[in-house]
Design an enzyme around this catalytic site. Structure first.
Site, PDB file in Angstrom:
ATOM      1  N   GLU A   1      -9.131  -4.506   7.554  1.00 18.46           N
ATOM      2  CA  GLU A   1      -7.694  -4.791   7.699  1.00 18.46           C
ATOM      3  C   GLU A   1      -7.324  -4.824   9.179  1.00 18.46           C
ATOM      4  O   GLU A   1      -6.316  -4.241   9.597  1.00 18.46           O
ATOM      5  CB  GLU A   1      -6.857  -3.737   6.968  1.00 18.46           C
ATOM      6  CG  GLU A   1      -6.883  -3.851   5.471  1.00 18.46           C
ATOM      7  CD  GLU A   1      -5.786  -3.011   4.798  1.00 18.46           C
ATOM      8  OE1 GLU A   1      -5.273  -2.072   5.415  1.00 18.46           O
ATOM      9  OE2 GLU A   1      -5.454  -3.337   3.647  1.00 18.46           O
TER      10      GLU A   1
ATOM     11  N   GLU B   1      -9.604  -5.173  -2.248  1.00 20.86           N
ATOM     12  CA  GLU B   1      -9.169  -3.823  -2.615  1.00 20.86           C
ATOM     13  C   GLU B   1      -8.053  -3.977  -3.635  1.00 20.86           C
ATOM     14  O   GLU B   1      -6.902  -4.221  -3.272  1.00 20.86           O
ATOM     15  CB  GLU B   1      -8.639  -3.050  -1.400  1.00 20.86           C
ATOM     16  CG  GLU B   1      -9.712  -2.577  -0.451  1.00 20.86           C
ATOM     17  CD  GLU B   1      -9.133  -1.790   0.723  1.00 20.86           C
ATOM     18  OE1 GLU B   1      -8.044  -1.212   0.574  1.00 20.86           O
ATOM     19  OE2 GLU B   1      -9.774  -1.788   1.775  1.00 20.86           O
TER      20      GLU B   1
HETATM   21  C1  GLA Z   1      -6.070  -0.062   2.895  1.00 24.56           C
HETATM   22  C2  GLA Z   1      -7.376   0.349   3.538  1.00 24.56           C
HETATM   23  C3  GLA Z   1      -8.151   1.308   2.676  1.00 24.56           C
HETATM   24  C4  GLA Z   1      -7.268   2.396   2.127  1.00 24.56           C
HETATM   25  C5  GLA Z   1      -6.120   1.776   1.360  1.00 24.56           C
HETATM   26  C6  GLA Z   1      -5.159   2.777   0.777  1.00 24.56           C
HETATM   27  O1  GLA Z   1      -6.265  -1.066   2.051  1.00 24.56           O
HETATM   28  O2  GLA Z   1      -8.171  -0.784   3.825  1.00 24.56           O
HETATM   29  O3  GLA Z   1      -9.179   1.853   3.450  1.00 24.56           O
HETATM   30  O4  GLA Z   1      -6.772   3.150   3.196  1.00 24.56           O
HETATM   31  O5  GLA Z   1      -5.376   0.977   2.223  1.00 24.56           O
HETATM   32  O6  GLA Z   1      -5.793   3.669  -0.052  1.00 24.56           O
END
Ligand code: GLA
Length: 582
Positions: A158, A234
């Site tokens: 991210e 995710e």
């Molecule tokens: C983002 C991050 C993950 C995690 C989620 C929340 O997507 O990439 O590593 O922190 O948020 O659980």
């Protein structure tokens, strides 16, 4: 040998369309003896792939180290995925977020103020290169192109939510390729604004991270990437908890409907988390969007497979959805059977404040990293010319003040506190807790401790003694523990102290430690740090993985910071993560 590629619309496994049905399991949050069980249960839900992050700071606790055995044996974890007939996705960071201490970045790296964070600054890149080479040595030979399970490799995490330094991303890509990565490289970003573009490079496959409004998010992704398979890297089907909030849960049927929408749209998915596990020891991270909020010990995440590895209603709802689209094994894992409740009582105790050796640091009050320790508890001492108002620019994160061993108050970062009135006379001692490094946003990489200058009535206090509370071995505490004076269980124990209990067990088996009546601290079972407890909640039990328990006598050690209303601890019949929103 096989190959894996990005096609026009699909992922291609040996040139045939392949839908990734992946579930996240972080090997570093699960006892290694239980890895195979968790992976097997993912397969039984109908998944074909396991995804994991790699936590740099865990593998490199101190500069120059790379530990990859026991609970950090990434190679073995990937081999178990292969043994289960599944594929693997590896996300090595170097930054991983994940509610993990510092988002996985090693705290020692930033003791040099010239080192950049998640950028192409040369000092940072040099450290990243050395870490990535160690990870790649484990991952490259386990790619599908070489007979292993690994089908994809993520670049950063991210990154578009943090920066847009393309040179940094390019460095990670070049390094991966040069070291032999020949499976597809991808990035994941939130489908908002320019994050997808900022966090990626034209040559990288782009995926999204989200947990709701899937079709809208997939459309957003498609606009930015006209061809190639759609993937939610995710799929947030649950969420994490911070201390002092309720326990987050999501409705199983609603999550399952969202998963159904993704699969019906033809997308690939990585369920975050399939099985969350535990923030053992001091590994939890924290959020700080103006208010510091440390993450609790459990990382159950309300995932389909619970923290202790049992199928939940969500597991069965997801299995039904997957079965609508793909074949699912007939075998179903058994639900949790209650474990018998029991009680243990602490019988001896050792003080903490007198057990810490400190060294003098001249000048301004230093951050805790000067001790060469990067997690846990620290002791500060200074000579004060008198009493008055003692203040700091910030307290990271929680400081307990004592005068000749007598408690005089607490300053908490969560509450924005930074000044305290100290009575005149006596030797002040400050027990400092690093409650977890921020894992998201601009505060990653920051130092911990008492942030100077320390001022007493406006005049700087210099020349501090500082030392880490060494909890690597409890031997010193065992040796100095004295029997508690006779008294009822309700006589409790005074902190800060480490108190010991023994309990008998017929053999290994999961347990749930309930610390009713205890205030705040950490617990060890047979020397293993289970993580933090806090009466504040929401979490009320700590998960004790079965393999930690042995037949016969077992040791429980409780570091209590304040005091307990009881000398007993209970083992509960199941987990209690606290009240949810309902
Ligand atoms: C983002 C991050 C993950 C995690 C989620 C929340 O997507 O990439 O590593 O922190 O948020 O659980």
């Amino acid at each position: 040998m096989s190959n894996f590629a990005i096609g026009d619309q699909d992922f291609l496994l040996d040139d045939q369309p392949f839908r990734i049905l992946s579930g996240a399991i972080h090997y570093f949050r699960v006892h290694p003896d239980l890895w195979a069980d968790r992976i097997h249960k993912a397969r039984l839900m109908g998944l074909n792939t396991i995804e994991t992050y790699v936590p740099w700071n865990e593998h490199s606790p101190v500069p120059g180290a790379f530990v990859a055995d026991g609970g950090l044996d990434l190679g073995r974890f990937l081999d178990l995925v292969a043994d289960a007939g599944m594929r693997a996705i590896v996300r090595p960071g170097p930054y991983i977020c994940a509610e993990w201490d510092n988002g996985g970045l090693p705290a020692w790296l930033f003791t040099d103020p010239t080192v950049g964070v998640r950028s192409s600054e040369p000092g940072y890149l040099a450290a990243v290169t050395s870490y990535m080479e160690s990870v790649l040595a484990l991952v490259v030979p386990r790619q599908i192109t070489r007979g292993g399970p690994v089908i994809m490799f993520q670049i950063e995490n991210e990154y578009g939510a943090y920066g847009k330094d393309k040179e940094y991303l390019q460095h990670l890509v070049d390094l991966s390729k040069r070291s032999g990565v020949d499976v597809p490289l991808f990035t994941c970003d939130q489908p908002f604004g320019t994050m997808i573009e900022d966090g990626s490079l034209p040559e990288l496959h782009k995926t999204g991270t989200f947990g709701s409004r899937s079709l809208e998010r997939l459309d957003f992704l498609r606009e930015r990437q006209p061809t190639g398979p759609l993937m939610c890297a995710e799929f947030w089907n649950g969420w994490f908890d911070n201390w002092g909030t309720h326990h987050h849960t999501t409705d199983a049927a609603a999550s399952a409907a969202e998963l159904d929408a993704l699969l019906t749209a033809g997308a690939s998915v990585n369920i975050y988390m399939f099985h969350g596990g535990t923030n053992f020891g001091f590994s939890n991270g924290a959020n700080d969007k103006g208010i510091y909020e440390p993450t609790i010990t459990s990382y159950d995440y309300d995932a389909p497979l619970s923290e202790d590895g049992h199928p939940t209603a969500k597991y069965f709802a997801f299995r039904d959805v997957i079965a609508k689209h793909f074949p699912v094994p007939a075998e179903v894992p058994a639900p949790r059977a209650p474990v018998p409740a029991s009680v243990a009582a602490v019988s001896s105790t050792a003080p903490v404040l007198t057990a810490v050796s400190t060294s003098l640091v001249r000048g301004t009050v230093p951050p805790v990293e000067v001790t060469g320790h990067y997690r846990g508890f620290y002791l500060y001492e200074a000579s004060l010319p008198g009493g008055g108002v003692l203040s700091f620019t910030e307290v990271r994160d929680r400081a307990q003040f004592f005068l000749d061993g007598v408690p005089v108050g607490v300053l908490s970062r969560e509450l924005g506190e930074r000044s305290i009135v100290i009575p005149a006379g006596g030797r002040p001692q400050i027990l400092l807790e690093d409650q977890g490094r921020v894992n998201y946003g601009q505060r990653i990489g920051e130092a911990k401790g008492l942030m100077g200058p320390a001022l007493l009535n406006g005049v700087e206090v210099v020349d501090w003694e500082v030392g880490a509370v060494d909890l690597g071995s409890l031997e010193a505490f065992r040796a100095s523990a004295v029997a508690l004076p006779r008294g009822a269980a309700s006589a409790g124990v005074a902190g800060p102290s480490v108190s010991f209990a023994t309990f008998d067990a017929a053999g290994p088996g999961d347990r749930f430690l309930r610390l009713e009546g205890w205030t705040k601290g950490v617990v060890f079972v047979n020397g293993f740090n289970l993580g933090r407890y806090w009466s504040r909640g929401p979490q009320r039990t700590l998960y004790v993985p079965g393999p930690l328990i042995r037949e016969g006598a077992n040791e429980l050690a409780i570091l209590e910071l304040h005091g307990s209303a009881t000398r007993e601890v209970g083992f509960a019949v199941g987990p209690d993560l606290g009240p949810d929103e309902k």
